[in-house]
Design a protein around this motif. Structure first.
Motif, PDB file in Angstrom:
ATOM      1  N   TYR A  10     -24.201   2.377  -9.508  1.00  0.00           N
ATOM      2  CA  TYR A  10     -23.786   3.410 -10.450  1.00  0.00           C
ATOM      3  C   TYR A  10     -24.998   3.835 -11.268  1.00  0.00           C
ATOM      4  O   TYR A  10     -26.037   3.162 -11.275  1.00  0.00           O
ATOM      5  CB  TYR A  10     -22.656   2.935 -11.365  1.00  0.00           C
ATOM      6  CG  TYR A  10     -22.994   1.781 -12.286  1.00  0.00           C
ATOM      7  CD1 TYR A  10     -23.433   1.991 -13.592  1.00  0.00           C
ATOM      8  CD2 TYR A  10     -22.851   0.469 -11.858  1.00  0.00           C
ATOM      9  CE1 TYR A  10     -23.730   0.939 -14.443  1.00  0.00           C
ATOM     10  CE2 TYR A  10     -23.129  -0.599 -12.693  1.00  0.00           C
ATOM     11  CZ  TYR A  10     -23.574  -0.363 -13.987  1.00  0.00           C
ATOM     12  OH  TYR A  10     -23.868  -1.414 -14.812  1.00  0.00           O
ATOM     13  N   LYS A  55     -17.285  -6.191 -17.225  1.00  0.00           N
ATOM     14  CA  LYS A  55     -16.773  -5.635 -15.965  1.00  0.00           C
ATOM     15  C   LYS A  55     -15.868  -6.645 -15.291  1.00  0.00           C
ATOM     16  O   LYS A  55     -16.011  -7.860 -15.481  1.00  0.00           O
ATOM     17  CB  LYS A  55     -17.926  -5.239 -15.048  1.00  0.00           C
ATOM     18  CG  LYS A  55     -18.835  -4.171 -15.652  1.00  0.00           C
ATOM     19  CD  LYS A  55     -19.949  -3.778 -14.705  1.00  0.00           C
ATOM     20  CE  LYS A  55     -20.858  -2.734 -15.350  1.00  0.00           C
ATOM     21  NZ  LYS A  55     -21.674  -3.292 -16.444  1.00  0.00           N
ATOM     22  N   TYR A  64     -14.288  -6.458  -9.638  1.00  0.00           N
ATOM     23  CA  TYR A  64     -14.692  -5.340  -8.776  1.00  0.00           C
ATOM     24  C   TYR A  64     -15.831  -4.537  -9.395  1.00  0.00           C
ATOM     25  O   TYR A  64     -16.139  -3.436  -8.956  1.00  0.00           O
ATOM     26  CB  TYR A  64     -13.493  -4.428  -8.506  1.00  0.00           C
ATOM     27  CG  TYR A  64     -12.349  -5.143  -7.814  1.00  0.00           C
ATOM     28  CD1 TYR A  64     -12.380  -5.382  -6.443  1.00  0.00           C
ATOM     29  CD2 TYR A  64     -11.255  -5.605  -8.544  1.00  0.00           C
ATOM     30  CE1 TYR A  64     -11.337  -6.058  -5.809  1.00  0.00           C
ATOM     31  CE2 TYR A  64     -10.212  -6.285  -7.916  1.00  0.00           C
ATOM     32  CZ  TYR A  64     -10.259  -6.506  -6.556  1.00  0.00           C
ATOM     33  OH  TYR A  64      -9.233  -7.184  -5.927  1.00  0.00           O
ATOM     34  N   GLU A  65     -16.439  -5.100 -10.447  1.00  0.00           N
ATOM     35  CA  GLU A  65     -17.572  -4.477 -11.138  1.00  0.00           C
ATOM     36  C   GLU A  65     -17.200  -3.163 -11.818  1.00  0.00           C
ATOM     37  O   GLU A  65     -18.038  -2.278 -11.987  1.00  0.00           O
ATOM     38  CB  GLU A  65     -18.753  -4.252 -10.171  1.00  0.00           C
ATOM     39  CG  GLU A  65     -19.376  -5.529  -9.646  1.00  0.00           C
ATOM     40  CD  GLU A  65     -19.967  -6.398 -10.762  1.00  0.00           C
ATOM     41  OE1 GLU A  65     -20.534  -5.831 -11.707  1.00  0.00           O
ATOM     42  OE2 GLU A  65     -19.856  -7.628 -10.672  1.00  0.00           O
ATOM     43  N   LYS A  66     -15.945  -3.045 -12.230  1.00  0.00           N
ATOM     44  CA  LYS A  66     -15.490  -1.865 -12.965  1.00  0.00           C
ATOM     45  C   LYS A  66     -15.415  -2.193 -14.458  1.00  0.00           C
ATOM     46  O   LYS A  66     -14.916  -3.259 -14.842  1.00  0.00           O
ATOM     47  CB  LYS A  66     -14.103  -1.420 -12.479  1.00  0.00           C
ATOM     48  CG  LYS A  66     -14.070  -0.981 -11.019  1.00  0.00           C
ATOM     49  CD  LYS A  66     -14.888   0.276 -10.807  1.00  0.00           C
ATOM     50  CE  LYS A  66     -14.770   0.761  -9.368  1.00  0.00           C
ATOM     51  NZ  LYS A  66     -15.583   1.989  -9.140  1.00  0.00           N
ATOM     52  N   TYR A  89     -14.172  -2.521 -18.219  1.00  0.00           N
ATOM     53  CA  TYR A  89     -12.875  -2.630 -18.876  1.00  0.00           C
ATOM     54  C   TYR A  89     -13.078  -3.337 -20.210  1.00  0.00           C
ATOM     55  O   TYR A  89     -14.147  -3.908 -20.464  1.00  0.00           O
ATOM     56  CB  TYR A  89     -11.867  -3.400 -18.018  1.00  0.00           C
ATOM     57  CG  TYR A  89     -12.013  -4.907 -18.080  1.00  0.00           C
ATOM     58  CD1 TYR A  89     -11.128  -5.697 -18.806  1.00  0.00           C
ATOM     59  CD2 TYR A  89     -13.067  -5.557 -17.419  1.00  0.00           C
ATOM     60  CE1 TYR A  89     -11.268  -7.076 -18.877  1.00  0.00           C
ATOM     61  CE2 TYR A  89     -13.214  -6.934 -17.476  1.00  0.00           C
ATOM     62  CZ  TYR A  89     -12.310  -7.689 -18.207  1.00  0.00           C
ATOM     63  OH  TYR A  89     -12.464  -9.051 -18.283  1.00  0.00           O
ATOM     64  N   GLU A 107      -8.668  -0.106 -15.848  1.00  0.00           N
ATOM     65  CA  GLU A 107     -10.025   0.079 -15.324  1.00  0.00           C
ATOM     66  C   GLU A 107     -10.616   1.389 -15.845  1.00  0.00           C
ATOM     67  O   GLU A 107      -9.930   2.401 -15.964  1.00  0.00           O
ATOM     68  CB  GLU A 107      -9.942   0.106 -13.798  1.00  0.00           C
ATOM     69  CG  GLU A 107     -11.222   0.247 -13.065  1.00  0.00           C
ATOM     70  CD  GLU A 107     -10.979   0.317 -11.560  1.00  0.00           C
ATOM     71  OE1 GLU A 107     -11.059   1.437 -11.005  1.00  0.00           O
ATOM     72  OE2 GLU A 107     -10.693  -0.728 -10.953  1.00  0.00           O
ATOM     73  N   SER A 164     -13.851   4.196 -15.455  1.00  0.00           N
ATOM     74  CA  SER A 164     -14.860   4.658 -14.502  1.00  0.00           C
ATOM     75  C   SER A 164     -16.272   4.388 -15.009  1.00  0.00           C
ATOM     76  O   SER A 164     -16.557   4.532 -16.204  1.00  0.00           O
ATOM     77  CB  SER A 164     -14.693   6.158 -14.245  1.00  0.00           C
ATOM     78  OG  SER A 164     -15.778   6.668 -13.484  1.00  0.00           O
ATOM     79  N   GLU A 165     -17.175   3.999 -14.075  1.00  0.00           N
ATOM     80  CA  GLU A 165     -18.581   3.810 -14.446  1.00  0.00           C
ATOM     81  C   GLU A 165     -19.201   5.105 -14.960  1.00  0.00           C
ATOM     82  O   GLU A 165     -20.205   5.081 -15.681  1.00  0.00           O
ATOM     83  CB  GLU A 165     -19.411   3.320 -13.262  1.00  0.00           C
ATOM     84  CG  GLU A 165     -18.968   1.999 -12.670  1.00  0.00           C
ATOM     85  CD  GLU A 165     -18.136   2.200 -11.418  1.00  0.00           C
ATOM     86  OE1 GLU A 165     -17.369   3.194 -11.369  1.00  0.00           O
ATOM     87  OE2 GLU A 165     -18.244   1.363 -10.506  1.00  0.00           O
TER      88      GLU A 165
END
Length: 379
Positions: free
Chosen positions: A94, A121, A124-126, A128, A216, A218-219
């Motif tokens: 990202y 994160k 899933y590396e999202k 939050y 979640e 978004s990056e």
């Protein structure tokens, strides 16, 4: 569904950058910045390392061990190794707008690369925000609200804490801990599940407030921001060598909140009243002195880098004059750099701490961690 469980959907809209860290640091050799105006790109470490170890292991090892200040940044080194733009782009997980993060506000010049404190994160590396962070914010507001009400009828509360602050016994990391635990026990520990130890967390009514992790995020909502101390006396900015991943203003944060009415004695309306009480306290006692913040209801202060006031109840517990004195005592007896950071002038200035935690976004100085909270629906 149980009748005693009340469920709510809540939204916080970021009004300024909000940072909730995960304790990790992205080193300046771990991100890619292709030009001064280009976004910062965060590569998938596994993909990048596997490629470099398979083709340039020795050179990469020497680069990572190079501690010179003049060592090239990662993108410069990759270019020197002849690695194509297409290959570099295949690693990118990202990217983030750098905004004013690499600009020194004192002279407008480009600042040197720095490490980046990363945002929380999920697996899933999202990005939050953990429910524990939101619940901590609510807890501080409710505790302040209750102490503000009790202070008017119970002068002993103030006397106990002030006396302990003046005595200043104990280690830095345990200073006033017993007094803080006593206050929380008096306010929250009403369940009597462990009567032998009133301070046991199992007695806390806060167990009946269930706050879920945020949805979640978004990056694309991440940006880089620089930590800036804004002084009360000179109205000047002091940039610090700290960069953070933060949520952009305008980002919407959604989460679920549930109340177990058999345990938690507050209604959703009480929670919002406590938040408004705490917001007014923060504005009148602190932000107003800097010409910052907003005099509005529905505002919250969330995350890291917001400052002393957002995580403490001293200003709710004391009158303005006494709160200033006790806060100064706290800094004097817990902060090793008390003199270096000039906390000694707080009493003269009439405010403690005497700096406001800020950053810059789209060329404007803004407070860290400000959001607007709204109740969307109840079930």
């Amino acid at each position: 569904m149980k009748d005693y469980l009340k469920h709510y959907r809540i939204r916080i809209t970021a009004l300024s950058p909000i940072y909730v860290g995960d304790g990790k640091l992205i080193g300046k050799k771990e991100y890619i910045r292709r030009s001064r105006r280009a976004p910062v790109e965060i590569p998938d470490q596994k993909k990048m390392f596997m490629y470099l170890l398979s083709s340039r292991a020795r050179a990469f090892e020497e680069y990572m061990l190079d501690q010179r200040k003049t060592a090239p940044d990662l993108y410069q080194w990759l270019q020197a190794q002849g690695i194509s733009e297409a290959v570099i782009s295949s690693w990118i997980r990202y990217s983030m707008d750098t905004g004013d993060a690499f600009i020194n506000p004192q002279n407008g010049r480009n600042a040197t690369p720095k490490g980046i404190q990363s945002f929380q994160k999920d697996t899933y590396e999202k990005p939050y925000i953990p429910g524990s962070s939101i619940k901590g914010m609510l807890r501080t507001a409710i505790l302040s609200w209750e102490l503000g009400k009790r202070r008017k009828s119970d002068a002993e509360i103030e006397k106990r804490v002030r006396s302990a602050a003046e005595e200043g016994r104990g280690k830095r990391d345990t200073f006033l801990r017993n007094q803080a635990e006593d206050l929380e026990s008096e306010i929250f520990h009403r369940l009597k599940r462990n009567e032998k130890n009133p301070k046991d967390a199992v007695n806390s009514v806060m167990a009946g407030l269930i706050v879920g992790d945020s949805d979640e995020i978004s990056e694309k909502q991440l940006l880089l921001c620089q930590k800036i101390d804004y002084s009360c006396d000179r109205r000047e900015e002091r940039p610090l060598p700290i960069l953070r991943e933060a949520l952009k203003p305008g980002t919407e944060i959604f989460f679920d909140l549930s109340i177990d009415e058999t345990i938690f004695p507050y209604r959703i309306e009480d929670i919002f009243a406590a938040l408004d009480f705490f917001q007014e306290l923060c504005y009148e006692r602190f932000y107003k002195r800097f010409g910052r913040g907003r005099k509005e209801s529905g505002l919250v202060w969330l995350g890291g880098g917001v400052g002393f006031l957002s995580k403490t109840v001293v200003y709710a517990l004391f009158s303005p004059e006494d709160a200033l004195y006790v806060t100064d005592q706290v800094f004097k007896k817990t902060v090793k750099t008390y003199e270096e950071h000039k906390h000694g002038k707080d009493l003269r200035l009439g405010i403690s701490p005497h700096v406001c935690k800020c950053t810059r976004y789209q060329g404007e100085l803004c407070d860290m961690g400000m959001g607007r909270i709204e109740l969307l629906r109840g079930v």
